[in-house]
Motif scaffolding. Structure first.
Motif, PDB file in Angstrom:
ATOM      1  N   PHE A  85       0.862  -1.182   0.000  1.00 35.21           N
ATOM      2  CA  PHE A  85       0.000   0.000   0.000  1.00 35.21           C
ATOM      3  C   PHE A  85       0.901   1.235   0.000  1.00 35.21           C
ATOM      4  N   LEU A  86       1.148   1.767  -1.207  1.00 32.62           N
ATOM      5  CA  LEU A  86       1.963   2.965  -1.386  1.00 32.62           C
ATOM      6  C   LEU A  86       3.305   2.864  -0.669  1.00 32.62           C
ATOM      7  N   GLY A  87       3.928   1.703  -0.810  1.00 38.20           N
ATOM      8  CA  GLY A  87       5.251   1.513  -0.234  1.00 38.20           C
ATOM      9  C   GLY A  87       5.291   1.560   1.282  1.00 38.20           C
ATOM     10  N   GLY A  88       4.166   1.222   1.929  1.00 37.08           N
ATOM     11  CA  GLY A  88       4.134   1.255   3.389  1.00 37.08           C
ATOM     12  C   GLY A  88       4.403   2.636   3.954  1.00 37.08           C
ATOM     13  N   SER A  89       4.099   3.667   3.184  1.00 32.25           N
ATOM     14  CA  SER A  89       4.456   5.024   3.583  1.00 32.25           C
ATOM     15  C   SER A  89       3.542   5.549   4.689  1.00 32.25           C
ATOM     16  N   LEU A  90       4.057   6.519   5.429  1.00 36.60           N
ATOM     17  CA  LEU A  90       3.326   7.117   6.533  1.00 36.60           C
ATOM     18  C   LEU A  90       2.650   8.402   6.075  1.00 36.60           C
ATOM     19  N   GLY A  91       1.341   8.449   6.300  1.00 38.02           N
ATOM     20  CA  GLY A  91       0.558   9.656   6.068  1.00 38.02           C
ATOM     21  C   GLY A  91      -0.213  10.003   7.326  1.00 38.02           C
ATOM     22  N   GLY A 120       9.088   5.147   4.021  1.00 42.60           N
ATOM     23  CA  GLY A 120       9.212   6.464   4.638  1.00 42.60           C
ATOM     24  C   GLY A 120       7.924   7.258   4.606  1.00 42.60           C
ATOM     25  N   SER A 121       8.044   8.565   4.553  1.00 40.50           N
ATOM     26  CA  SER A 121       6.874   9.455   4.589  1.00 40.50           C
ATOM     27  C   SER A 121       6.248   9.589   3.205  1.00 40.50           C
ATOM     28  N   THR A 158      12.957  -1.440   5.016  1.00 40.18           N
ATOM     29  CA  THR A 158      12.609  -0.485   6.066  1.00 40.18           C
ATOM     30  C   THR A 158      13.584   0.680   5.973  1.00 40.18           C
ATOM     31  N   THR A 159      13.088   1.796   5.488  1.00 43.94           N
ATOM     32  CA  THR A 159      13.946   2.959   5.275  1.00 43.94           C
ATOM     33  C   THR A 159      13.226   4.225   5.727  1.00 43.94           C
ATOM     34  N   GLY A 160      13.969   5.328   5.707  1.00 36.47           N
ATOM     35  CA  GLY A 160      13.384   6.625   6.009  1.00 36.47           C
ATOM     36  C   GLY A 160      12.927   6.754   7.442  1.00 36.47           C
ATOM     37  N   GLY A 161      11.878   7.559   7.634  1.00 43.85           N
ATOM     38  CA  GLY A 161      11.399   7.862   8.972  1.00 43.85           C
ATOM     39  C   GLY A 161      10.852   6.666   9.723  1.00 43.85           C
ATOM     40  N   TRP A 163      12.166   3.712   9.788  1.00 47.91           N
ATOM     41  CA  TRP A 163      13.327   3.127  10.443  1.00 47.91           C
ATOM     42  C   TRP A 163      13.813   4.020  11.583  1.00 47.91           C
ATOM     43  N   ALA A 164      13.796   5.336  11.371  1.00 42.23           N
ATOM     44  CA  ALA A 164      14.340   6.271  12.353  1.00 42.23           C
ATOM     45  C   ALA A 164      13.412   6.513  13.538  1.00 42.23           C
ATOM     46  N   THR A 165      12.220   5.933  13.541  1.00 38.35           N
ATOM     47  CA  THR A 165      11.315   6.091  14.686  1.00 38.35           C
ATOM     48  C   THR A 165      10.934   4.721  15.238  1.00 38.35           C
ATOM     49  N   LEU A 166      10.011   4.048  14.578  1.00 41.92           N
ATOM     50  CA  LEU A 166       9.540   2.751  15.067  1.00 41.92           C
ATOM     51  C   LEU A 166      10.643   1.702  15.103  1.00 41.92           C
ATOM     52  N   GLY A 167      11.541   1.724  14.125  1.00 42.14           N
ATOM     53  CA  GLY A 167      12.576   0.702  14.050  1.00 42.14           C
ATOM     54  C   GLY A 167      13.706   0.962  15.014  1.00 42.14           C
TER      55      GLY A 167
END
Length: 462
Positions: A85-91, A120-121, A158-161, A163-167
Motif C-alpha cells: 500500500f503505497l510503499g508502506g508510507s506514513l501519512g 518512509g513518509s 525499512t527505510t526513512g522515517g 526506520w528512524a522512529t519505530l525501528g
C-alpha cells in the motif's frame, strides 16, 4: 533480497495462521475516523486513484494494520505495515492508527511489537506526512516512560522515517535475513554507496540491531523476548526500588583462596579459568542477547542481554576477560537503563585487565563511554549485583561493579592498577612485581577485609 510478507502474513508469522492463511486470534483495533480532502491535503492530482488501486491490490485501506494478539503467551499490541500500500508510507491516517495503537497499549499495559516494512513518509501529503514522525516518536517515548517494552521486527525494506522512529527507536530490534535497512532509501542514496551497508547483516555487524532472525524462528524468538521483557511488569513489586536483587552466581573455578597477591593474579589470568560464557550458561536456563551500542560499535568481549534465573528475568552485562572497548561500555549502559525502565534486576560479571587504551579506543570515546556506564550504575533504581570472576583491572572494571553489592570468586583479583604497571610507575625493578602485588592487597580476602566486596562466593554445590 528478503522475502516480502504482506502485513497480515507478518502477523501470522507471530501468531500462527488459520487454515485460510489469516492471522490466528488477531483482534484488529478500530481505525480512527478521519476525513480526507479530495486527493489529500495537498490536492495531489491522482492521489485518490493511487489509494484506490493500492486498496484493491492489497485488500487494505491504509499502509498499516493494528491490533492485539497473544504471542508466545503474552498479550501484545501488534503494528504491521503493508508495503504493497503505497510503499508502506506514513501519512496522516497512518499516524492516527499508530497513535491509537500506542494509546491502547498504555491503557492496557501491553507491550508493542512493530512489524515494519516502509519506504518512509508519503510524498503526496508533503510536510503533513513528515510531521507524523514527531507524532510517532512522542507515542513511543510515552510508552517507554510507562515502562512497557517495544520490539521491532524489521522487514524488507525499512527505510526513512519508519526506520528512524519505530525501528531504531525500539528496545529490541530484530530483522529478517537480507532485509534492506537504512535511513536512505535505495533511490536517494549516493550512486557509489556500498549496497551491503544497507542490509540487516551489516546493521547487525555495526551494532544497530540485536539479531537477524529467520522467518520460521520469528514466532518463538519474539515470544521469548516478550516473556523476558514483561516479567517486571507482571511482578508484584511496587516500583523499581522494591525489585529483589539477583543472587550472585556460584564460583566455577579454583575454590581455595590465593596465598599471595601474585597467586591471585596468576589464577585470574589462567587461560583455563571459567569465563563469562560458562557463568551465564550455568546461571540461566534460557537467555537472549542484545547487540551493539547503537552508535556503530560492538564488543565481542562484552556480553549483554536478558535471561531466566529460577523463574524470573534478570538482565546481564558480562566482561569476557579482554580489554573492554568503548562500544562494550555503551552497550552495558544501554542494557542497564533498559532493565531499569522495565523493572528488572541486573547481574554484572566483572572480568577485564582494563579498558582498551589504544588510539582507536580514544577516538571512539573511551572516557565518555566509561563515564556513561558509571552514571548508569549510579542512578539505576533496580538492584545491581556484581560478581568479580577474574581480573578486575582499574576503572575499566570498576565501571561495571555495583557499589555495595559486589562479590568475588576465589580466583579473582581487583586492583587500582596492574602489578606490572604499578612497579613501572614506582620505578622499581621488574623483580619486585610480586612484592608489589602483595602491597596492593588485591586478593579476594584482602578486598573483603577492606570492605571493597561483600563476600567471596563458594563453589557450586554438586
Amino acid at each position: 533480497m528478503a522475502e516480502r510478507m504482506s502485513a497480515r502474513q507478518a502477523v501470522a508469522a507471530l501468531t500462527g495462521a488459520t487454515p485460510d492463511g489469516a492471522p490466528a486470534a488477531f483482534t484488529e483495533l478500530p481505525a480512527p475516523k478521519g476525513i480526507s480532502a479530495p486527493d489529500g491535503p495537498l490536492a495531489w492530482q491522482g492521489y485518490d486513484e493511487s489509494r484506490a488501486r493500492a486498496a484493491t491490490r492489497t485488500g487494505e485501506d491504509e499502509s498499516v494494520i493494528c491490533g492485539t494478539a497473544r504471542v508466545g503467551g503474552t498479550e501484545t499490541v501488534l503494528i504491521s505495515f503493508e508495503f504493497g500500500f503505497l510503499g508502506g508510507s506514513l501519512g496522516e491516517r497512518t499516524g492516527d492508527r499508530l497513535e491509537a495503537a500506542y494509546t491502547h497499549a498504555r491503557e492496557r499495559r501491553l507491550p508493542v511489537v512493530s512489524l515494519i516494512a516502509t519506504g518512509g513518509s508519503r510524498m503526496q501529503e508533503g510536510m503533513l506526512a513528515l510531521l507524523q514522525l514527531q507524532r510517532v516518536a512522542r507515542q513511543s517515548a510515552l510508552t517507554r516512560a510507562a515502562g512497557l517494552p517495544q520490539i521491532a521486527v524489521v522487514r524488507d525494506p525499512t527505510t526513512g522515517g519508519g526506520w528512524a522512529t519505530l525501528g531504531a527507536g525500539a528496545d529490541v530490534i530484530l530483522a529478517l535475513p537480507g532485509a534492506q535497512i537504512g535511513f536512505a532509501g535505495s533511490r536517494v542514496r549516493p550512486a557509489d554507496a556500498d549496497p551491503y551497508a544497507y542490509t540487516a547483516e551489516a546493521q547487525l555487524t555495526a551494532g544497530h540491531i540485536d539479531a537477524v532472525v529467520r522467518p520460521e524462528e520469528l514466532r518463538d524468538t519474539v515470544g521469548h523476548w516478550l516473556t523476558l521483557l514483561t516479567d517486571g511488569a507482571r511482578g508484584s513489586h511496587d516500583g523499581a526500588a522494591s525489585v529483589a536483587a539477583a543472587e550472585p552466581p556460584a564460583a566455577l573455578g579454583h575454590a581455595a583462596p590465593p596465598g599471595t597477591g601474585w597467586d591471585a593474579v596468576s589464577l585470574a589470568r589462567d587461560p583455563r579459568r571459567p569465563r563469562a560464557e560458562a557463568y551465564l550458561d550455568a546461571y540461566f536456563t534460557s537467555r537472549e542477547s542484545v547487540n551493539g551500542d547503537r552508535c556503530g560499535g560492538t564488543d565481542a568481549g562484552t556480553l549483554c542481554g536478558f535471561g531466566v534465573h529460577e523463574g524470573r528475568t534478570v538482565a546481564y552485562a558480562a566482561q569476557c576477560g579482554t580489554a573492554t572497548l568503548p562500544a562494550g561500555y555503551r552497550t552495558a549502559a544501554r542494557l542497564i537503563r533498559l532493565a531499569d525502565r522495565l523493572g528488572l534486576p541486573v547481574l554484572t560479571l566483572v572480568d577485564t585487565p582494563g579498558a582498551a587504551n589504544d588510539a582507536e579506543a580514544e577516538r571512539s570515546g573511551a572516557g565518555a563511554a566509561i563515564a556513561d556506564l558509571f552514571a548508569a550504575v549510579a542512578t539505576v533504581r533496580v538492584p545491581v549485583t556484581s560478581l568479580l570472576i577474574g581480573e578486575g583491572g582499574s576503572g575499566g572494571a570498576l565501571a561495571l561493579a555495583a557499589p555495595g553489592n559486589t562479590w568475588a570468586t576465589p580466583d579473582s583479583y581487583f586492583s587500582v592498577i596492574a602489578p606490572e604497571l604499578a612497579t613501572a610507575i614506582l620505578k622499581r625493578p621488574p623483580a619486585e612485581t610480586r612484592a608489589t602485588a602483595d602491597q596492593l592487597r588485591l586478593r579476594p580476602q584482602d578486598l573483603l577485609s577492606l570492605g571493597v566486596i561483600r563476600g567471596i562466593v563458594p563453589p557450586a554445590r554438586t
